[in-house]
Design an enzyme around this catalytic site. Sequence first.
Site, PDB file in Angstrom:
ATOM      1  N   ILE A  16      11.485  65.706   6.202  1.00  0.00           N
ATOM      2  CA  ILE A  16      12.685  65.915   7.027  1.00  0.00           C
ATOM      3  C   ILE A  16      12.416  67.020   8.055  1.00  0.00           C
ATOM      4  CG2 ILE A  16      15.146  66.494   7.013  1.00  0.00           C
ATOM      5  CD1 ILE A  16      15.201  65.523   4.069  1.00  0.00           C
ATOM      6  N   THR A  40       1.799  72.775   1.381  1.00  0.00           N
ATOM      7  CA  THR A  40       1.534  72.283   0.026  1.00  0.00           C
ATOM      8  C   THR A  40       1.082  70.828   0.159  1.00  0.00           C
ATOM      9  OG1 THR A  40       3.735  71.366  -0.316  1.00  0.00           O
ATOM     10  CG2 THR A  40       3.444  73.720  -0.852  1.00  0.00           C
ATOM     11  N   THR A 134      20.902  69.273  -1.196  1.00  0.00           N
ATOM     12  CA  THR A 134      20.936  67.874  -1.609  1.00  0.00           C
ATOM     13  C   THR A 134      22.236  67.519  -2.322  1.00  0.00           C
ATOM     14  OG1 THR A 134      19.930  66.363  -3.209  1.00  0.00           O
ATOM     15  CG2 THR A 134      19.601  68.673  -3.621  1.00  0.00           C
ATOM     16  N   ASP A 135      22.588  66.243  -2.306  1.00  0.00           N
ATOM     17  CA  ASP A 135      23.773  65.803  -3.067  1.00  0.00           C
ATOM     18  C   ASP A 135      23.507  65.837  -4.578  1.00  0.00           C
ATOM     19  OD1 ASP A 135      22.011  63.624  -3.258  1.00  0.00           O
ATOM     20  OD2 ASP A 135      23.475  62.118  -2.614  1.00  0.00           O
ATOM     21  N   GLU A 136      22.217  65.988  -4.975  1.00  0.00           N
ATOM     22  CA  GLU A 136      21.883  65.923  -6.409  1.00  0.00           C
ATOM     23  C   GLU A 136      22.474  67.099  -7.183  1.00  0.00           C
ATOM     24  OE1 GLU A 136      17.884  64.606  -7.238  1.00  0.00           O
ATOM     25  OE2 GLU A 136      17.739  63.630  -5.284  1.00  0.00           O
ATOM     26  N   TYR A 169      14.781  69.942 -10.618  1.00  0.00           N
ATOM     27  CA  TYR A 169      14.874  69.982  -9.142  1.00  0.00           C
ATOM     28  C   TYR A 169      16.293  70.330  -8.701  1.00  0.00           C
ATOM     29  CZ  TYR A 169      15.650  68.145  -4.409  1.00  0.00           C
ATOM     30  OH  TYR A 169      16.033  68.008  -3.094  1.00  0.00           O
ATOM     31  N   LYS A 173      17.853  73.662  -6.757  1.00  0.00           N
ATOM     32  CA  LYS A 173      18.549  73.592  -5.466  1.00  0.00           C
ATOM     33  C   LYS A 173      19.962  74.167  -5.609  1.00  0.00           C
ATOM     34  CE  LYS A 173      17.380  72.030  -2.022  1.00  0.00           C
ATOM     35  NZ  LYS A 173      16.611  72.624  -0.878  1.00  0.00           N
TER      36      LYS A 173
HETATM   37  P1  NAD Z   1       9.033  67.521   1.522  1.00  0.00           P
HETATM   38  O1  NAD Z   1       8.563  67.720   0.113  1.00  0.00           O
HETATM   39  O2  NAD Z   1       8.597  66.337   2.284  1.00  0.00           O
HETATM   40  O3  NAD Z   1       8.647  68.808   2.406  1.00  0.00           O
HETATM   41  C1  NAD Z   1       8.774  70.124   1.927  1.00  0.00           C
HETATM   42  C2  NAD Z   1       7.984  71.030   2.857  1.00  0.00           C
HETATM   43  O4  NAD Z   1       8.138  72.371   2.365  1.00  0.00           O
HETATM   44  C3  NAD Z   1       6.487  70.731   2.891  1.00  0.00           C
HETATM   45  O5  NAD Z   1       6.019  70.741   4.219  1.00  0.00           O
HETATM   46  C4  NAD Z   1       5.870  71.863   2.089  1.00  0.00           C
HETATM   47  O6  NAD Z   1       4.556  72.212   2.517  1.00  0.00           O
HETATM   48  C5  NAD Z   1       6.861  73.000   2.357  1.00  0.00           C
HETATM   49  N1  NAD Z   1       6.848  74.005   1.291  1.00  0.00           N
HETATM   50  C6  NAD Z   1       6.900  73.784  -0.049  1.00  0.00           C
HETATM   51  N2  NAD Z   1       6.837  74.951  -0.703  1.00  0.00           N
HETATM   52  C7  NAD Z   1       6.746  75.929   0.239  1.00  0.00           C
HETATM   53  C8  NAD Z   1       6.670  77.337   0.186  1.00  0.00           C
HETATM   54  N3  NAD Z   1       6.632  77.994  -0.983  1.00  0.00           N
HETATM   55  N4  NAD Z   1       6.627  78.028   1.342  1.00  0.00           N
HETATM   56  C9  NAD Z   1       6.642  77.389   2.539  1.00  0.00           C
HETATM   57  N5  NAD Z   1       6.687  76.046   2.645  1.00  0.00           N
HETATM   58  C10 NAD Z   1       6.751  75.324   1.514  1.00  0.00           C
HETATM   59  O7  NAD Z   1      10.610  67.608   1.421  1.00  0.00           O
HETATM   60  P2  NAD Z   1      11.745  66.856   2.267  1.00  0.00           P
HETATM   61  O8  NAD Z   1      12.039  65.567   1.624  1.00  0.00           O
HETATM   62  O9  NAD Z   1      11.403  66.905   3.694  1.00  0.00           O
HETATM   63  O10 NAD Z   1      12.983  67.814   1.986  1.00  0.00           O
HETATM   64  C11 NAD Z   1      13.244  68.934   2.838  1.00  0.00           C
HETATM   65  C12 NAD Z   1      14.491  69.633   2.347  1.00  0.00           C
HETATM   66  O11 NAD Z   1      15.590  68.730   2.363  1.00  0.00           O
HETATM   67  C13 NAD Z   1      14.364  70.147   0.914  1.00  0.00           C
HETATM   68  O12 NAD Z   1      15.012  71.399   0.854  1.00  0.00           O
HETATM   69  C14 NAD Z   1      15.114  69.107   0.087  1.00  0.00           C
HETATM   70  O13 NAD Z   1      15.681  69.687  -1.063  1.00  0.00           O
HETATM   71  C15 NAD Z   1      16.189  68.684   1.078  1.00  0.00           C
HETATM   72  N6  NAD Z   1      16.705  67.296   0.907  1.00  0.00           N
HETATM   73  C16 NAD Z   1      15.830  66.247   0.842  1.00  0.00           C
HETATM   74  C17 NAD Z   1      16.342  64.951   0.734  1.00  0.00           C
HETATM   75  C18 NAD Z   1      15.425  63.743   0.701  1.00  0.00           C
HETATM   76  O14 NAD Z   1      15.905  62.622   0.505  1.00  0.00           O
HETATM   77  N7  NAD Z   1      14.129  63.898   0.920  1.00  0.00           N
HETATM   78  C19 NAD Z   1      17.724  64.743   0.677  1.00  0.00           C
HETATM   79  C20 NAD Z   1      18.577  65.850   0.740  1.00  0.00           C
HETATM   80  C21 NAD Z   1      18.060  67.123   0.878  1.00  0.00           C
HETATM   81  P1  TYD Z   2      13.234  59.134  -5.329  1.00  0.00           P
HETATM   82  O1  TYD Z   2      12.746  58.537  -4.070  1.00  0.00           O
HETATM   83  O2  TYD Z   2      12.269  59.880  -6.198  1.00  0.00           O
HETATM   84  O3  TYD Z   2      14.474  60.071  -4.949  1.00  0.00           O
HETATM   85  P2  TYD Z   2      15.580  60.798  -5.916  1.00  0.00           P
HETATM   86  O4  TYD Z   2      15.031  60.883  -7.290  1.00  0.00           O
HETATM   87  O5  TYD Z   2      15.667  62.142  -5.271  1.00  0.00           O
HETATM   88  O6  TYD Z   2      16.826  59.986  -5.804  1.00  0.00           O
HETATM   89  O7  TYD Z   2      13.876  57.991  -6.221  1.00  0.00           O
HETATM   90  C1  TYD Z   2      14.924  57.174  -5.730  1.00  0.00           C
HETATM   91  C2  TYD Z   2      15.365  56.294  -6.876  1.00  0.00           C
HETATM   92  O8  TYD Z   2      14.308  55.386  -7.195  1.00  0.00           O
HETATM   93  C3  TYD Z   2      15.667  57.051  -8.159  1.00  0.00           C
HETATM   94  O9  TYD Z   2      16.770  56.442  -8.824  1.00  0.00           O
HETATM   95  C4  TYD Z   2      14.414  56.891  -8.993  1.00  0.00           C
HETATM   96  C5  TYD Z   2      13.897  55.523  -8.567  1.00  0.00           C
HETATM   97  N1  TYD Z   2      12.434  55.375  -8.595  1.00  0.00           N
HETATM   98  C6  TYD Z   2      11.846  54.295  -9.284  1.00  0.00           C
HETATM   99  O10 TYD Z   2      12.555  53.456  -9.870  1.00  0.00           O
HETATM  100  N2  TYD Z   2      10.489  54.199  -9.299  1.00  0.00           N
HETATM  101  C7  TYD Z   2       9.690  55.101  -8.664  1.00  0.00           C
HETATM  102  O11 TYD Z   2       8.432  54.961  -8.729  1.00  0.00           O
HETATM  103  C8  TYD Z   2      10.285  56.177  -7.953  1.00  0.00           C
HETATM  104  C9  TYD Z   2       9.449  57.205  -7.230  1.00  0.00           C
HETATM  105  C10 TYD Z   2      11.670  56.276  -7.936  1.00  0.00           C
END
Ligand code: NAD
Ligand code: TYD
Length: 363
Positions: A16, A40, A134-136, A169, A173
């Site tokens: 993101i 990372t 996150t909504d989680e 997780y 958060k």
């Molecule tokens: P991601 O895992 O793709 O990216 C995380 C980034 O943070 C990476 O570039 C990593 O190198 C960096 N990072 C990790 N630890 C670090 C540290 N100690 N210091 C500096 N950088 C560090 O994650 P994402 O999916 O892009 O999520 C970004 C944010 O959005 C997170 O806070 C996550 O909780 C939140 N979020 C994600 C989703 C989703 O669906 N992916 C939904 C809602 C909220």
């Molecule tokens: P994920 O993409 O890990 O996001 P989140 O756990 O944050 O919602 O998973 C999305 C949904 O898909 C979740 O209900 C778990 C399920 N899932 C599988 O069934 N198989 C998989 O291999 C993965 C990664 C997720």
Amino acid sequence: MKFCKNILITGGAGFIGSHVVRLFVNKYPEYRIVNLDALTYAGNLANLKDIENAPNYVFVKADICDFDKMCAVMKEYDIDGVIHLAAESHVDRSIKDPFTFARTNVMGTLSLLQAARQHWGGQWSGKRFYHISTDEVYGALELDAPEEPAPYGSCFFTESTPYTPHSPYSASKASSDHFVRAYHDTYGMPTLVTNCSNNYGPYQFPEKLIPLFINNIRHGKPLPVYGKGENVRDWLYVVDHARAIDVIFHNGQVGDTYNIGGFNEWKNIDIVKVLIKTVDKLLGNPVGHSDHLITYVTDRAGHDLRYAIDSSKLHRELGWAPSLQFEEGIELTVRWYLDNQDWLDNITSGEYEKYYEEMYSKS
Ligand code: NAD
Ligand code: TYD
């Protein structure tokens, strides 16, 4: 060159974060965008190739838990605004290694808050600390009746839903969200928190459902569906999340919380079927070609049944709405991963391949 604002975006090399950095660098040439990321396994500078030489972009490799470094960066770039995305983000990893999640998500956020507080010295005018969550954190919703079409229940997460996180997780958060609000309530820091639903789109690390399954379908590998595949998630195209972050960063009410979601609930198994259909269509395979890859595996521990988010406050107060229908977004996404096999290959080799083998060898 003089910039009118210096914005620190943490986690900008992740999924993101890279979309947020791209949007801000391109849309606001008058801002200097400092992307701070520890790189990372989830961080990848290849996500930002197209803007890496922009005159208003700087990359800093650093760990948010390094408090002295955070203070130094705040000072060096005279940061006015923070958009904090850096985190450990994968639920399955948090089940295996909760300490890393507490360290980065809780202590890292605290370190950044304290560094911003010290740098701003109580002069809050024109300052913003925006924390992406996150909504989680809200826990899990029930299904009204398993066979009903979406929306699958009458309850949704709103901004006042009590926090009930279940995974390490989401617990980490939730804790970081509380620290951000505590800095607002205790010190008067101008904070914002948003809680968003599941994102999908280009540059997502292929351990998450959508990119993992697209890649596996392409390579004829099994698709590990947890449990019966009946869990429900609300999905939002990542660029729409970045647009929401832009609107909220500039116009959100300080101290407030906004939910961000797509009003777009899907059962996992139905998403998997859409992915199979779309990948097969784009690869020119006959209908049903990859159906046999669906493999039901042991459920995730503590697997939240349903997430569904009510983002009407954001629509009502700030006019934001998702721009893409899911069908369009998913087709764009599948095309992007099929067209960018090199990007996938570069990150799915080595350490990640070992992690993945270990994760699914028992299934
Ligand atoms: P991601 O895992 O793709 O990216 C995380 C980034 O943070 C990476 O570039 C990593 O190198 C960096 N990072 C990790 N630890 C670090 C540290 N100690 N210091 C500096 N950088 C560090 O994650 P994402 O999916 O892009 O999520 C970004 C944010 O959005 C997170 O806070 C996550 O909780 C939140 N979020 C994600 C989703 C989703 O669906 N992916 C939904 C809602 C909220
Ligand atoms: P994920 O993409 O890990 O996001 P989140 O756990 O944050 O919602 O998973 C999305 C949904 O898909 C979740 O209900 C778990 C399920 N899932 C599988 O069934 N198989 C998989 O291999 C993965 C990664 C997720």
